[in-house]
Design an enzyme around this catalytic site. Structure first.
Site, PDB file in Angstrom:
ATOM      1  N   ARG A   1     -46.443  -1.090-135.571  1.00 44.91           N
ATOM      2  CA  ARG A   1     -47.657  -1.420-136.319  1.00 44.91           C
ATOM      3  C   ARG A   1     -47.728  -0.626-137.619  1.00 44.91           C
ATOM      4  NH1 ARG A   1     -52.715  -0.941-132.395  1.00 44.91           N
ATOM      5  NH2 ARG A   1     -51.326   0.636-131.543  1.00 44.91           N
ATOM      6  N   ARG A   2     -47.278   0.632-137.542  1.00 43.44           N
ATOM      7  CA  ARG A   2     -47.364   1.513-138.723  1.00 43.44           C
ATOM      8  C   ARG A   2     -45.960   1.919-139.158  1.00 43.44           C
ATOM      9  NH1 ARG A   2     -51.632   3.008-135.411  1.00 43.44           N
ATOM     10  NH2 ARG A   2     -50.285   4.460-134.321  1.00 43.44           N
TER      11      ARG A   2
ATOM     12  N   LYS B   1     -49.826  -0.650-110.487  1.00 38.99           N
ATOM     13  CA  LYS B   1     -48.543  -0.323-109.854  1.00 38.99           C
ATOM     14  C   LYS B   1     -48.529  -0.777-108.397  1.00 38.99           C
ATOM     15  CE  LYS B   1     -47.938   3.527-113.037  1.00 38.99           C
ATOM     16  NZ  LYS B   1     -48.245   4.967-113.273  1.00 38.99           N
TER      17      LYS B   1
ATOM     18  N   GLY C   1     -52.480  17.795-122.105  1.00 43.76           N
ATOM     19  CA  GLY C   1     -51.843  16.525-122.473  1.00 43.76           C
ATOM     20  C   GLY C   1     -51.515  15.633-121.282  1.00 43.76           C
TER      21      GLY C   1
ATOM     22  N   ILE D   1     -38.463   7.191-111.678  1.00 44.29           N
ATOM     23  CA  ILE D   1     -38.038   7.063-110.276  1.00 44.29           C
ATOM     24  C   ILE D   1     -37.528   5.660-109.999  1.00 44.29           C
ATOM     25  CG2 ILE D   1     -38.700   7.388-107.872  1.00 44.29           C
ATOM     26  CD1 ILE D   1     -41.119   8.985-108.853  1.00 44.29           C
TER      27      ILE D   1
ATOM     28  N   ASP E   1     -54.654   2.253-113.422  1.00 44.10           N
ATOM     29  CA  ASP E   1     -53.210   2.402-113.592  1.00 44.10           C
ATOM     30  C   ASP E   1     -52.493   2.315-112.239  1.00 44.10           C
ATOM     31  OD1 ASP E   1     -50.823   3.606-115.334  1.00 44.10           O
ATOM     32  OD2 ASP E   1     -50.930   4.747-113.469  1.00 44.10           O
TER      33      ASP E   1
ATOM     34  N   GLY F   1     -42.435   5.826-113.576  1.00 49.07           N
ATOM     35  CA  GLY F   1     -41.545   6.380-114.601  1.00 49.07           C
ATOM     36  C   GLY F   1     -40.076   6.306-114.272  1.00 49.07           C
TER      37      GLY F   1
ATOM     38  N   VAL G   1     -43.380   1.193-113.046  1.00 48.59           N
ATOM     39  CA  VAL G   1     -43.889   1.898-111.868  1.00 48.59           C
ATOM     40  C   VAL G   1     -43.171   3.234-111.697  1.00 48.59           C
ATOM     41  CG1 VAL G   1     -44.266   1.804-109.378  1.00 48.59           C
ATOM     42  CG2 VAL G   1     -44.349  -0.302-110.726  1.00 48.59           C
TER      43      VAL G   1
END
Lengths: 456, 456
Positions: free
Chosen positions: A47-48, A206, A188, A137, A202, A135, A133
């Site tokens: 987008r940017r 999954k 974070g 794994i 979320d 990450g 699902v």
């Protein structure tokens, strides 16, 4: 080895996309050897375009994602934008132009996986989404392929790192939910708007994806019962500890005992400390799979983050490229069982209920009668004074029989006490109705907490 | 769906073969739906056709395995006999007659995987062997496919259930090796001749297979350094506990730091209780994989047994059948890196050494000088009286610098004491040479135990 490269288009270049770009450009010799042909990054839709992106070739950037997927010479499109639109249209357009798609998009797959699979099959291309699902794994491929000759009965997992971080923090420090969320945000682990994580959206996406694959049927996020962890208190965590348990936000997909339906749900639950999922710390993910022949398997690893997610994307990209070279496709959707998804009321589970009750004789008998009326058996009852955690408590265990009140009087005259009841397994509807009835008792001043007990 | 069935020949019908037969015959509708065509068990080669086998169709039994694989109409051969010959010849013959092969044969794959892969490729068929490593746990496919876009640096696993059962028993009860082995034998976890398990041959075969796949090179069982657990004592386990560790028989495959070679080894080692592998109990297996992008992954489950092994075999069978239907093959051997396997001496590890020493001044200085001479840094030294576990001990920690002796005298006059030294990381050759030199010291009466420390 073929020398003409396979062309890859990347949609999105945030944390995951940058990492995918880095691996494709720095590990090109390894990837070529593993695929059997070199791959070439043909374009990156963003987008940017003017944002600084280290290691991302500026000449590949474009803001026209549609033109990129329509080029016609793209072999595989990697989508790491997220969200439903415009991504659904872009993926569909990619299929129509002969490209396979590798996606990390749990929301889209959980909302509309079936039609995307159908579209991919129609155009003879692959749709892979290991990164959607848990990450890094490996989970989708093992479920779809390694367990293809087995019968999966249950999938029980910690599939959201943010909420696991929060619960782990609450468990290890005694912090309340808000305090733990603040720390997760500061470090974070939680986004500025944590709704998708803490309300369980979320994890529910999954769960829908996992249930569909595990049971060879179709499950969308709307089929998934969802409760977040915003109402989990420090007292709930302390109660769990007393039971030798810890609290986790679990995604649970189950085949009904009669085999005729499945359920999928996300909610906080107590699990015993002895369960392998209990020791999953911080932002890690782990998924427990129970299959008829294999028995109990567990898959553990980082559930999010740029590099781990890129690892899963790259594994799919290599597979999609190999298939392109061999002019074939991998295993597609397998939804032949068409098992319906039952509502939460049909789920068989156990409740841990903390009641604030009047501290007088006969209360326990009243409470126990309510359980009996709903055909819910009580496993244990613990009575404790207002000063939680103090020594002023008594416990009894019953060996079955729907909620027969123990003999004798437990209550003391006047004041308030708390009563902790753990049930045997019963349908969630009966458990829920029991709680409604308990709330109506004069002697029950309030229901301090309700939590399901799983993993036993 | 295609109605003409794919034909499967089964070689061997013991515990695993019977379970494979049971699943193929009872789950035929599911398997057909997942493959896209029905499968038919065309023949089962056994040595003793008259043995009673529940649920195994007697009319399918034959003693002529060679004729079965030569029939020419077999799509996939499933081999669960084990051992090198006649299996190698049977598998090769199957390839020559156009059949893909699914095998659970770790010994053969670890001895001769490269030539079998080459033969399969020559004939355009598949060779799959998920069941050869860690039973039901999906491991080969995740390493080969899910991590195909990542760089694996380390595989650390408990891949032998018998030895894990024995060590777990020793750890939880304080039993000695023989006593724990007797219990494993009585419970059926150890065979009458436990050599393959307790001497590490089984784990070494699995390490060879895993290392080859993880590092895209060729590793045979002869390349794997192997030490069994027959010399692990109750005292070793107790020492490990003091360090906050437990003892596991580990298979460890590593890429050298410079990336130019790999190592593979099997030996008992202390690992910290905080490591996920430390809590793997009983006969379970677990494999920890460290990859550059994915980070740390763990795969956990039953490592042996008829049904779990059959689950892995069936997963491969479905994949091989799908490929047959699509007239393609899956990913074959990937050994393009041709990284050499370095000898054990090059492995960088840490030693935990218990010495019986003369109880007099200057002993520690002598011992420490030997470490310094071999350029091995000492992490901690603990001195204790003969009465192990008593309070009569002292400990010091050093902050690096190769083995400089701590100031002052530790020894007491006369008698014997024991000295426990834990080193920093150093090449195994230097550690081993240090131990040889220590044995030559007059003041060292004996080396009570040496164990590597891993997983930190």
């Amino acid at each position: 080895m073929r020398t003409r490269p396979l062309k890859v288009a990347l949609l999105g270049c945030g944390v995951v996309g940058s990492e995918v770009t880095r691996i494709i450009t720095t590990q090109s010799a390894d990837l070529a050897a593993r695929i059997g042909a070199p791959i070439e990054l043909a374009g990156i839709a963003v987008r940017r375009p003017n944002r600084v992106r280290d290691g991302v070739p500026a000449e590949l950037l474009t803001t026209d994602a549609t033109a990129l997927v329509k080029r016609g010479d793209i072999d595989v499109v990697v989508e790491v934008i997220g969200g439903i639109e415009p991504v659904r249209t872009l993926i569909t357009t990619a299929f129509e132009h002969g490209a396979s798609v590798v996606s990390a998009n749990k929301a889209l797959l959980a909302a509309d996986g079936a039609s995307l699979h159908a579209k991919a099959a129609e155009h003879g291309v692959d749709l892979y989404y290991e990164a959607a699902v848990a990450g890094a794994i490996p989970l989708i491929r093992p479920l779809r392929e390694s367990l293809a000759g087995d019968k999966v009965n249950r999938v029980l997992g910690i599939v959201n790192g943010t909420t696991n971080f929060i619960l782990d923090k609450m468990d290890s420090t005694g912090a309340g939910y808000s305090e733990a969320l603040d720390e997760a945000t500061a470090l974070g682990y939680a986004e500025a708007d944590p709704t998708a994580d803490v309300e369980g959206f979320d994890a529910a996406a999954k769960a829908a994806i996992l249930a569909g694959i595990a049971f060879h049927t179709r499950v969308t996020i709307d089929d998934v019962h969802r409760e977040g962890l915003t109402e989990v208190t420090a007292a709930d965590i302390a109660s769990a500890k007393k039971m030798g348990c810890t609290v986790k936000l679990l995604a649970i997909c189950e085949r009904a005992r009669d085999g005729r339906s499945v359920t999928a749900r996300v909610h906080p639950a107590m699990i015993p400390l002895s369960h392998p999922l209990a020791s999953v710390r911080g932002a890690y993910n782990a998924v427990f799979v129970e299959a008829e022949a294999a028995g109990q398997l567990m898959f553990y690893g980082p559930g999010a983050g740029g590099a781990p997610t890129a690892s899963a994307v790259l594994g799919d990209l290599v597979a999609a490229c190999r298939n392109k070279l061999a002019a074939t496709t991998g295993a597609g959707e397998s939804a032949y069982t068409q098992l319906p998804v039952s509502p939460m009321g049909d789920v068989v589970t156990r409740y841990h209920i903390s009641l604030d009750v009047a501290d007088k004789p006969g209360v326990l008998a009243q409470v126990a009668t309510v359980f009996a009326e709903h055909d819910v058996s009580i496993d244990t009852v613990r009575q404790q004074g207002r000063n939680q955690g103090g020594g002023d408590e008594a416990a009894t265990e019953q060996d079955g029989g729907p909620g027969a009140p123990p003999s004798g009087s437990w209550g003391r005259e006047g004041g308030e006490a708390s009563l902790v009841v753990v049930t045997h397994r019963a349908p969630d509807a009966a458990l829920s109705a029991t709680v409604s009835s308990l709330r109506k008792l004069d002697t029950v001043r309030g229901v301090a907490s309700i939590m399901r007990v799983e993993g036993e």
